[in-house]
Every structure is written in C-alpha cells, then in structure tokens.
Design a protein around this motif. Sequence first.
Motif, mmCIF file in Angstrom:
data_model
loop_
_atom_site.group_PDB
_atom_site.id
_atom_site.type_symbol
_atom_site.label_atom_id
_atom_site.label_comp_id
_atom_site.label_asym_id
_atom_site.label_seq_id
_atom_site.Cartn_x
_atom_site.Cartn_y
_atom_site.Cartn_z
ATOM 1 N N LYS A 152 0.848 -1.316 -0.255
ATOM 2 C CA LYS A 152 0.026 0.093 0.661
ATOM 3 C C LYS A 152 0.769 1.132 0.128
ATOM 4 O O LYS A 152 1.799 1.506 0.955
ATOM 5 N N LEU A 153 0.790 2.349 -1.194
ATOM 6 C CA LEU A 153 1.598 3.119 -1.187
ATOM 7 C C LEU A 153 0.396 4.635 -1.084
ATOM 8 O O LEU A 153 -0.539 4.548 -1.613
ATOM 9 N N SER A 154 0.710 5.932 -0.561
ATOM 10 C CA SER A 154 0.802 6.632 -0.056
ATOM 11 C C SER A 154 1.246 7.995 -0.069
ATOM 12 O O SER A 154 2.837 8.061 0.239
ATOM 13 N N HIS A 155 0.910 9.123 -0.493
ATOM 14 C CA HIS A 155 1.708 10.201 -0.034
ATOM 15 C C HIS A 155 0.713 11.415 -0.514
ATOM 16 O O HIS A 155 -0.754 11.292 -1.772
ATOM 17 N N MET A 200 3.422 9.584 -6.478
ATOM 18 C CA MET A 200 3.064 8.216 -6.732
ATOM 19 C C MET A 200 2.412 7.866 -8.057
ATOM 20 O O MET A 200 3.291 6.653 -8.512
ATOM 21 N N ASP A 201 2.370 8.672 -9.374
ATOM 22 C CA ASP A 201 3.121 8.305 -10.705
ATOM 23 C C ASP A 201 4.115 7.848 -11.319
ATOM 24 O O ASP A 201 4.391 6.339 -11.599
ATOM 25 N N LYS A 202 5.154 8.077 -10.592
ATOM 26 C CA LYS A 202 6.089 8.126 -10.598
ATOM 27 C C LYS A 202 7.363 6.302 -9.665
ATOM 28 O O LYS A 202 7.769 5.709 -10.609
ATOM 29 N N MET A 203 6.565 6.700 -8.472
ATOM 30 C CA MET A 203 7.299 5.364 -7.958
ATOM 31 C C MET A 203 6.215 4.213 -8.881
ATOM 32 O O MET A 203 6.409 3.266 -8.185
ATOM 33 N N ILE A 204 4.878 4.029 -8.752
ATOM 34 C CA ILE A 204 3.442 2.937 -9.517
ATOM 35 C C ILE A 204 4.855 2.700 -10.655
ATOM 36 O O ILE A 204 4.748 0.887 -10.730
ATOM 37 N N GLU A 205 4.976 3.421 -11.411
ATOM 38 C CA GLU A 205 5.684 2.829 -12.802
ATOM 39 C C GLU A 205 6.821 2.425 -12.849
ATOM 40 O O GLU A 205 7.345 1.014 -13.133
ATOM 41 N N TYR A 206 7.959 2.654 -11.423
ATOM 42 C CA TYR A 206 8.877 1.807 -10.672
ATOM 43 C C TYR A 206 8.693 0.626 -10.442
ATOM 44 O O TYR A 206 8.964 0.171 -10.835
ATOM 45 N N LEU A 207 7.869 0.239 -9.526
ATOM 46 C CA LEU A 207 6.688 -0.967 -9.499
ATOM 47 C C LEU A 207 6.827 -1.423 -9.926
ATOM 48 O O LEU A 207 7.033 -2.299 -10.594
#
Length: 79
Positions: A9-12, A18-25
């Motif tokens: 679960k990510l929150s910011h 969030m977009d950058k982290m989701i793309e990285y994952l």
Amino acid sequence: IFFHGDDCKLSHRKPKVMDKMIEYLHQEYESMFEDGSGKMQVSRGKIHKYLGMTLDFTIHGQVKISMFDYIEEILAAFE
C-alpha cells in the motif's frame, strides 16, 4: 509504503510522486511473472480494499477501517 507478503500500500499527498513510484514498481516487478500472476492492481481514491480491510479516507485527517465483507466471507465458508 506498507508491505505485507506480496501486498503493498502506497500513500503520498502528491499524485505525481505516486505515478512515478507505481511506474517504477511496474517496471521492476511485474515482468518477473511470465504467467501473469504478478499483475499489479492500482486503486486510487478515498476507499480501498487491503488485506480483508476496507480503508475509508473520505473524512479529511481520519481513516475508518472495517472488515464487514471479510467477516461475511468467513461466516459463509462455515455455513
């Protein structure tokens, strides 16, 4: 970032972070599973399902956690 097994679960407060982290994952982990079992599910908004819980962030500064759906599922399994 919260992890439990293979659940995350990510929150910011900033959507672009969030977009950058989701793309990285997506790039880092989704391709590990050739059978498609590693397909990530992304949920945005004020209400989320996570580990049998419903997390409701509709009231600013608060979270309401419930497990009604999960409890009903458990009860149905023992009928």
